[in-house]
Enzyme design. Structure first.
Site, PDB file in Angstrom:
ATOM      1  N   HIS A 133       3.867   3.455  -5.024  1.00  0.00           N
ATOM      2  CA  HIS A 133       3.588   4.402  -6.122  1.00  0.00           C
ATOM      3  C   HIS A 133       4.539   5.605  -6.087  1.00  0.00           C
ATOM      4  O   HIS A 133       5.016   6.010  -5.021  1.00  0.00           O
ATOM      5  CB  HIS A 133       2.137   4.890  -5.963  1.00  0.00           C
ATOM      6  N   GLU A 175       0.737  -0.258  -0.073  1.00  0.00           N
ATOM      7  CA  GLU A 175      -0.533  -0.136  -0.800  1.00  0.00           C
ATOM      8  C   GLU A 175      -1.440  -1.315  -0.470  1.00  0.00           C
ATOM      9  O   GLU A 175      -0.962  -2.374  -0.059  1.00  0.00           O
ATOM     10  CB  GLU A 175      -0.257  -0.094  -2.311  1.00  0.00           C
ATOM     11  N   HIS A 207      -6.363   1.423  -5.502  1.00  0.00           N
ATOM     12  CA  HIS A 207      -6.938   0.400  -6.387  1.00  0.00           C
ATOM     13  C   HIS A 207      -7.759  -0.644  -5.631  1.00  0.00           C
ATOM     14  O   HIS A 207      -8.317  -1.547  -6.240  1.00  0.00           O
ATOM     15  CB  HIS A 207      -5.816  -0.292  -7.177  1.00  0.00           C
ATOM     16  N   LYS A 239     -10.543   6.342  -9.754  1.00  0.00           N
ATOM     17  CA  LYS A 239     -10.492   4.983 -10.290  1.00  0.00           C
ATOM     18  C   LYS A 239     -11.884   4.356 -10.132  1.00  0.00           C
ATOM     19  O   LYS A 239     -12.794   4.763 -10.827  1.00  0.00           O
ATOM     20  CB  LYS A 239      -9.357   4.221  -9.612  1.00  0.00           C
TER      21      LYS A 239
HETATM   22  C1  LIG Z   1      -1.340   3.487  -6.004  1.00  0.00           C
HETATM   23  C2  LIG Z   1      -1.672   4.866  -6.468  1.00  0.00           C
HETATM   24  N1  LIG Z   1      -1.636   5.865  -5.577  1.00  0.00           N
HETATM   25  C3  LIG Z   1      -1.915   7.119  -5.931  1.00  0.00           C
HETATM   26  C4  LIG Z   1      -2.249   7.446  -7.229  1.00  0.00           C
HETATM   27  C5  LIG Z   1      -2.525   8.862  -7.583  1.00  0.00           C
HETATM   28  O1  LIG Z   1      -3.896   9.098  -7.594  1.00  0.00           O
HETATM   29  P1  LIG Z   1      -4.513  10.230  -8.524  1.00  0.00           P
HETATM   30  O2  LIG Z   1      -4.618   9.638  -9.888  1.00  0.00           O
HETATM   31  O3  LIG Z   1      -5.818  10.548  -7.896  1.00  0.00           O
HETATM   32  O4  LIG Z   1      -3.562  11.377  -8.496  1.00  0.00           O
HETATM   33  C6  LIG Z   1      -2.320   6.434  -8.186  1.00  0.00           C
HETATM   34  C7  LIG Z   1      -2.700   6.753  -9.579  1.00  0.00           C
HETATM   35  O5  LIG Z   1      -2.140   6.326 -10.536  1.00  0.00           O
HETATM   36  C8  LIG Z   1      -2.014   5.111  -7.805  1.00  0.00           C
HETATM   37  O6  LIG Z   1      -2.032   4.124  -8.692  1.00  0.00           O
END
Ligand SMILES: Cc1ncc(COP(=O)(O)O)c(C=O)c1O
Length: 391
Positions: A133, A175, A207, A239
């Site tokens: 990400h 991830e 996720h 989420k």
């Molecule tokens: C894999 C991943 N990590 C981190 C985040 C960031 O999280 P947040 O939406 O709480 O800032 C997201 C959000 O899109 C994500 O998909």
């Protein structure tokens, strides 16, 4: 305005079908979404367990507001940290079987904050999965650590990189569930490699939490990882847990260090206690209402079975299914056509995904039903089928 690149970059995005804009919704969460008075079945939200409109969460939020007000009004190290924040941290540490846990206001901030804090010098090596990400990439590449990326899920390439690395401290970053493909990382394989090379492992399970694991603890529990002080878990609340914020779970020493040295944590207003209270309610539902995870799994199978064989999808084992459209233009066209038929889903284009890998990102939640899924699959077969025939 003097930043002359703004005009040219926006113009470029427009000609490339990559321009982004927001839609002002009348209602954006839950099974149904409302835009300009029209109702759509929402296949875009990350409300995987279908909890965003749950009464338990709403009443916990309201109780929290009545007790603590709307804001925590300062950072955690000043007066922003309450007993409710502490209770949530303990609940998560217990749930994830981690020694300790620390709350952040967003997942983005948790990822970039932790990676910039740990990446203090060039004797640290970061090894990131290629599909990590943006928040992980920013945190790693803006730090002083030597950051490199390995091919998605390619444990043998990672292993070679680790063998050839002279870095004193090594951190593998990956991830649990990848946000644009919905595939599950080989977290157990990564853990074995980490242990073999005396590296640390950071898993962003934004996720995976809620959706995987016997009580929704996520990918690490599902793959039954051997834990240790080398392991850092990150989960988000925005989420499946349907509130806001994130948590880092790891060794006592790490959490203590972050409290003292992580700039994102120290110099930012703590999440509202009411949000922490709602997150506690959410985790309790997540731990006990197994039917939500079972339903996601059954609906995902149904969706895949209804799609025509000519339609290519990602190798998903979660709530997220990517339906490849080929060009960016096709992705936008399909998004619009599906909207005309009452479905709201998002076209994902570069730079979020590689060029040529544009897709419709379908998120299946516990609030959908068989009819929603069958009708969506039929419409995708029709709309995307036509695009692919004309290619
Ligand atoms: C894999 C991943 N990590 C981190 C985040 C960031 O999280 P947040 O939406 O709480 O800032 C997201 C959000 O899109 C994500 O998909």
């Amino acid at each position: 305005m003097t930043f002359s690149f703004i005009q040219s970059q926006i113009a470029h995005q427009k000609t490339q079908n990559l321009y982004r804009s927001r839609k002002e919704l009348d209602k954006g969460t839950g099974r149904l979404l409302i835009h300009q008075g029209e109702q759509y079945i929402n296949f875009s939200s990350n409300d995987y367990l279908g909890l965003s409109q749950h009464d338990d969460l709403k009443s916990a939020y309201i109780r929290g507001i009545n007790q603590f007000g709307c804001s925590s009004s300062s950072s955690s190290l000043v007066t922003g940290y309450t007993k409710v924040h502490q209770e949530l941290e303990e609940l998560i540490a217990d749930w994830l079987e981690a020694p300790k846990c620390l709350l952040f206001s967003t997942g983005f901030s948790a990822n970039s904050g932790v990676l910039s804090t740990l990446g203090q010098n060039k004797s640290t090596g970061y090894f990131l999965d290629k599909l990590s990400h943006a928040s992980l990439i920013d945190g790693a590449f803006n730090s002083k650590a030597l950051s490199r990326r390995f091919k998605h899920n390619d444990i043998s390439q990672l292993s070679n990189m680790l063998s050839n690395s002279n870095c004193e401290d090594k951190l593998i970053v990956a991830e649990g569930v990848y946000s644009m493909d919905g595939d599950v990382g080989d977290v157990s394989g990564l853990n074995d490699v980490a242990i073999k090379h005396q590296a640390n492992l950071y898993i962003d399970d934004a996720h995976g939490v809620g959706v995987l694991g016997s009580t929704g603890q996520g990918t690490i529990a599902q793959q039954n990882l051997k834990k240790g002080s080398h392991l850092i878990q990150m989960i988000t609340f925005g989420k499946a847990l349907a509130t806001q914020g994130a948590a880092i779970a790891g060794s006592e020493e790490l959490i203590d260090y972050l409290v003292n040295r992580c700039r994102d944590y120290i110099y930012s207003t703590a999440m509202p206690a009411a949000n922490a209270m709602a997150t506690i309610a959410s985790i309790k539902l997540c731990q006990t209402e197994h039917w939500r995870r079972e339903k996601i799994s059954a609906l995902s199978q149904l969706f895949k079975s209804k799609l025509d064989a000519s339609i290519e999808i990602t190798d998903s084992q979660s709530s997220i299914i990517g339906v490849f459209t080929g060009s960016e233009e096709n992705a936008l066209y399909c998004q619009e056509q599906l909207k005309n038929r009452g479905f709201w889903l998002t076209a994902i284009r570069p730079p979020t995904v590689e060029k040529g890998k544009s897709r419709l990102r379908v998120t299946i939640t516990a609030n959908h039903n068989d009819k929603d899924i069958s009708e969506l699959a039929n419409c995708i077969n029709e709309v995307l089928g036509k695009c692919l025939q004309n290619k």
